[in-house]
Design a protein around this motif. Structure first.
Motif, PDB file in Angstrom:
ATOM      1  N   LEU A   2     -24.014  38.032   0.718  1.00 49.18           N
ATOM      2  CA  LEU A   2     -23.299  38.716  -0.366  1.00 49.18           C
ATOM      3  C   LEU A   2     -23.872  38.320  -1.712  1.00 49.18           C
ATOM      4  N   LEU A   3     -23.913  39.287  -2.608  1.00 50.88           N
ATOM      5  CA  LEU A   3     -24.132  39.028  -4.022  1.00 50.88           C
ATOM      6  C   LEU A   3     -22.773  39.181  -4.689  1.00 50.88           C
ATOM      7  N   VAL A   4     -22.351  38.165  -5.411  1.00 55.22           N
ATOM      8  CA  VAL A   4     -21.091  38.219  -6.148  1.00 55.22           C
ATOM      9  C   VAL A   4     -21.459  38.249  -7.625  1.00 55.22           C
ATOM     10  N   ALA A   5     -20.992  39.270  -8.326  1.00 53.78           N
ATOM     11  CA  ALA A   5     -21.334  39.436  -9.739  1.00 53.78           C
ATOM     12  C   ALA A   5     -20.786  38.283 -10.566  1.00 53.78           C
ATOM     13  N   ASP A  40     -15.256  40.783   5.323  1.00 53.11           N
ATOM     14  CA  ASP A  40     -15.473  41.215   3.934  1.00 53.11           C
ATOM     15  C   ASP A  40     -15.807  42.701   3.859  1.00 53.11           C
ATOM     16  N   VAL A  41     -16.567  43.179   4.827  1.00 57.21           N
ATOM     17  CA  VAL A  41     -17.016  44.573   4.826  1.00 57.21           C
ATOM     18  C   VAL A  41     -15.842  45.530   4.973  1.00 57.21           C
ATOM     19  N   PHE A  42     -14.854  45.148   5.754  1.00 55.46           N
ATOM     20  CA  PHE A  42     -13.731  46.038   6.059  1.00 55.46           C
ATOM     21  C   PHE A  42     -12.424  45.538   5.455  1.00 55.46           C
ATOM     22  N   ASP A  43     -12.507  44.786   4.378  1.00 49.19           N
ATOM     23  CA  ASP A  43     -11.342  44.174   3.757  1.00 49.19           C
ATOM     24  C   ASP A  43     -10.328  45.231   3.315  1.00 49.19           C
ATOM     25  N   PRO A  44      -9.053  45.093   3.714  1.00 46.87           N
ATOM     26  CA  PRO A  44      -8.048  46.099   3.374  1.00 46.87           C
ATOM     27  C   PRO A  44      -7.564  46.028   1.927  1.00 46.87           C
ATOM     28  N   THR A  45      -7.900  44.962   1.208  1.00 45.27           N
ATOM     29  CA  THR A  45      -7.491  44.835  -0.198  1.00 45.27           C
ATOM     30  C   THR A  45      -8.715  44.577  -1.071  1.00 45.27           C
ATOM     31  N   PRO A  46      -9.565  45.587  -1.239  1.00 43.75           N
ATOM     32  CA  PRO A  46     -10.825  45.384  -1.956  1.00 43.75           C
ATOM     33  C   PRO A  46     -10.657  45.000  -3.422  1.00 43.75           C
ATOM     34  N   ASP A  47      -9.530  45.319  -4.022  1.00 44.55           N
ATOM     35  CA  ASP A  47      -9.343  45.010  -5.442  1.00 44.55           C
ATOM     36  C   ASP A  47      -9.288  43.509  -5.716  1.00 44.55           C
ATOM     37  N   ARG A 104     -11.316  36.416  -4.122  1.00 42.61           N
ATOM     38  CA  ARG A 104     -11.168  35.689  -2.865  1.00 42.61           C
ATOM     39  C   ARG A 104     -12.493  35.151  -2.343  1.00 42.61           C
ATOM     40  N   VAL A 105     -13.583  35.916  -2.506  1.00 40.86           N
ATOM     41  CA  VAL A 105     -14.896  35.423  -2.069  1.00 40.86           C
ATOM     42  C   VAL A 105     -15.298  34.219  -2.915  1.00 40.86           C
ATOM     43  N   LEU A 106     -15.062  34.280  -4.220  1.00 41.40           N
ATOM     44  CA  LEU A 106     -15.375  33.127  -5.071  1.00 41.40           C
ATOM     45  C   LEU A 106     -14.496  31.932  -4.713  1.00 41.40           C
ATOM     46  N   ARG A 107     -13.221  32.168  -4.474  1.00 42.19           N
ATOM     47  CA  ARG A 107     -12.274  31.084  -4.194  1.00 42.19           C
ATOM     48  C   ARG A 107     -12.659  30.290  -2.949  1.00 42.19           C
TER      49      ARG A 107
END
Length: 195
Positions: free
Chosen positions: A19-22, A161-168, A173-176
């Protein structure tokens, strides 16, 4: 300005499947607070899809019949700024056996879906489906330059992550789930001037 392909001439280590996280400073439209799954990466460039930008349109509005198997939220996602008139389908593949007609395993349990394949052939083989309008692309050396300038953080991807139901909330969450100090960025305010 120098040509990024000359500055980063050595073949990069492939980031496919990561993943790339901005970074919070990256505020450019679709990339603001985005999480990008890298689908392919090599000496000639990279391609991926933004995982957390649903666009509010139903999948059936562009690909009739695919809505039924789409993961929640059952919407079309903006995969990036490139080729917005095309669609990329990603699926979670069950088990570790070879995938069947209509699917091409990319890495781990993630496969690209041939959206022209008969749906009745694809449905039994998958555990999740996400459809993206367009994709994100980087030319030779461009992604390496952006990484060197701190625009992105590279982290491990989880299939969910690809199919996450709460993308907003995916960016936070990825950073956390990262080690400090990267995890601290999950609390970075959307508008730092209000802090």
């Amino acid at each position: 300005m120098s040509d990024p392909s000359e500055e980063y001439a050595d073949p990069p280590e492939s980031l496919a499947g990561r993943l790339l996280v901005a970074s919070p400073e990256l505020t450019e439209d679709v990339f603001s607070r985005s999480v990008v799954l890298i689908l392919q990466h090599g000496a000639e460039g990279a391609e991926g899809v933004v995982l957390n930008k649903p666009i509010g349109a139903s999948v059936d509005s562009v690909l009739p019949g695919w809505q039924e198997g789409a993961s929640s939220p059952q919407q079309l996602f903006q995969g990036g700024p490139v080729a917005l008139d095309s669609a990329v389908g990603l699926a979670g593949v069950r088990g570790h056996r070879d995938v069947e007609l209509g699917l091409k395993r990319l890495f781990g349990s993630i496969a690209v879906v041939d959206l022209d394949a008969p749906q009745e052939v694809v449905w039994p083989e998958i555990s999740g489906l996400r459809v993206f309008a367009g994709y994100s692309g980087w030319t030779k050396g461009q992604l390496e330059g952006e990484l060197a300038h701190g625009a992105w953080y590279v982290v491990d991807a989880h299939a969910e992550d690809v199919f996450d139901p709460t993308p907003d909330t995916l960016w936070r969450r990825v950073l956390r789930r990262q080690a400090a100090p990267l995890a601290w960025l999950s609390t970075y305010p959307a508008d730092p001037s209000l802090n």
